[in-house]
Design an enzyme around this catalytic site. Structure first.
Site, PDB file in Angstrom:
ATOM      1  N   VAL A   9       0.868  -1.172   0.000  1.00  0.00           N
ATOM      2  CA  VAL A   9       0.000   0.000   0.000  1.00  0.00           C
ATOM      3  C   VAL A   9       0.905   1.222   0.000  1.00  0.00           C
ATOM      4  CG1 VAL A   9      -2.058  -1.013   1.041  1.00  0.00           C
ATOM      5  CG2 VAL A   9      -0.228  -0.159   2.505  1.00  0.00           C
ATOM      6  N   SER A  10       0.435   2.316  -0.592  1.00  0.00           N
ATOM      7  CA  SER A  10       1.336   3.418  -0.890  1.00  0.00           C
ATOM      8  C   SER A  10       1.429   4.504   0.168  1.00  0.00           C
ATOM      9  CB  SER A  10       0.941   4.074  -2.214  1.00  0.00           C
ATOM     10  OG  SER A  10      -0.379   4.548  -2.141  1.00  0.00           O
ATOM     11  N   THR A  11       0.499   4.589   1.090  1.00  0.00           N
ATOM     12  CA  THR A  11       0.539   5.672   2.071  1.00  0.00           C
ATOM     13  C   THR A  11       0.386   5.132   3.479  1.00  0.00           C
ATOM     14  OG1 THR A  11      -1.848   6.050   2.071  1.00  0.00           O
ATOM     15  CG2 THR A  11      -0.557   7.243   0.415  1.00  0.00           C
TER      16      THR A  11
END
Length: 247
Positions: A9-11
């Site tokens: 996941v990016s954040t």
């Protein structure tokens, strides 16, 4: 054969939300069950941007160190693992060279296995990279628009301005430096030459000066507090304007 999963996941916000990660894990486990493969370990990359090369991510580095000949990596989607076409293709070649398989569920299977899968993988890697670049450009456009309105849009405060709560206000001393930089550039000075002449007033690198001048061409100057209040605004004159005024 060992089977490894990889999810990302990016954040930081997504990282604390289990839904996205759990959904990705469930897809990996489900695919492995259909193949009759037990999953040895799932590497969870939480809060890391896809723009970071796989080998430079904490869990990506662990994954690449763990796999060997005959092992299989499963990831739910191409963009969970790669957002750069060059990183994707380089990593794919390394995996093929050591006999490691790479299953991308959204592409239908092992992308190291045949020419068609590699072709699709190559095309979609380029598409993912292009989409990332488009997102970056949209963010830059939004920030330009906010700056034009004198609104602080996050990130580093641009040279020439100060942050006052959620707004950008002109810094008179830095605005004067920007004006002189533009005047010197208009007169044909190199970026390095401008940096040398500004020594003592501002310690700026030539490429930083180039970016600042490029930004001046693309972003209207935000309104100062005086302008918003209806008061007259005195702007720094460029070198040409100073010369004209002295005649």
């Amino acid at each position: 054969m060992k089977v490894f999963g990889y999810v990302r996941v990016s954040t930081a916000e997504q990282a604390t939300n289990g839904d996205s990660l759990e959904t990705q894990k469930a897809k990996i486990v489900g695919y492995a069950m259909m193949q009759g493969w037990p999953v040895d370990e799932i590497f969870v990359e939480a809060g890391v941007s896809g723009s970071v090369p796989l080998a430079d991510r904490p869990q990506g580095e662990r994954l690449l160190a763990a796999v060997g000949k005959g092992d299989m990596i499963i990831t739910p989607k191409l963009d969970r693992m790669f957002r750069s076409a060059s990183d994707a293709l380089g990593t794919l070649e390394e995996m093929k060279g050591q006999g490691t398989g790479l299953v991308m569920i959204d592409l239908g299977g092992d992308v190291t296995g045949n020419g068609i899968s590699k072709l699709v993988f190559t095309i979609l890697s380029a598409v993912a990279e292009n989409e990332r670049d488009r997102i970056r450009e949209r963010i830059r456009e939004v920030k330009r628009h906010l700056a034009a309105q004198g609104v602080y849009g996050g990130g580093k405060v641009p040279f020439g301005y100060d942050r006052a709560d959620d707004r950008l206000v002109a810094n008179a001393a830095q605005q004067a430096i920007l004006a002189d930089m533009k005047a010197m550039r208009d007169e044909g000075h190199s970026y390095r030459g401008i940096a040398d002449q500004l020594m003592g007033r501002a310690n700026l690198k030539p490429m930083s000066i180039k970016r600042m001048l490029d930004r001046l061409d693309g972003i209207p100057e935000p309104q100062s507090a005086q302008a918003r209040a209806g008061e007259p605004v005195i702007r720094a004159k460029t070198g040409k304007a100073k010369a004209a005024a002295s005649k």
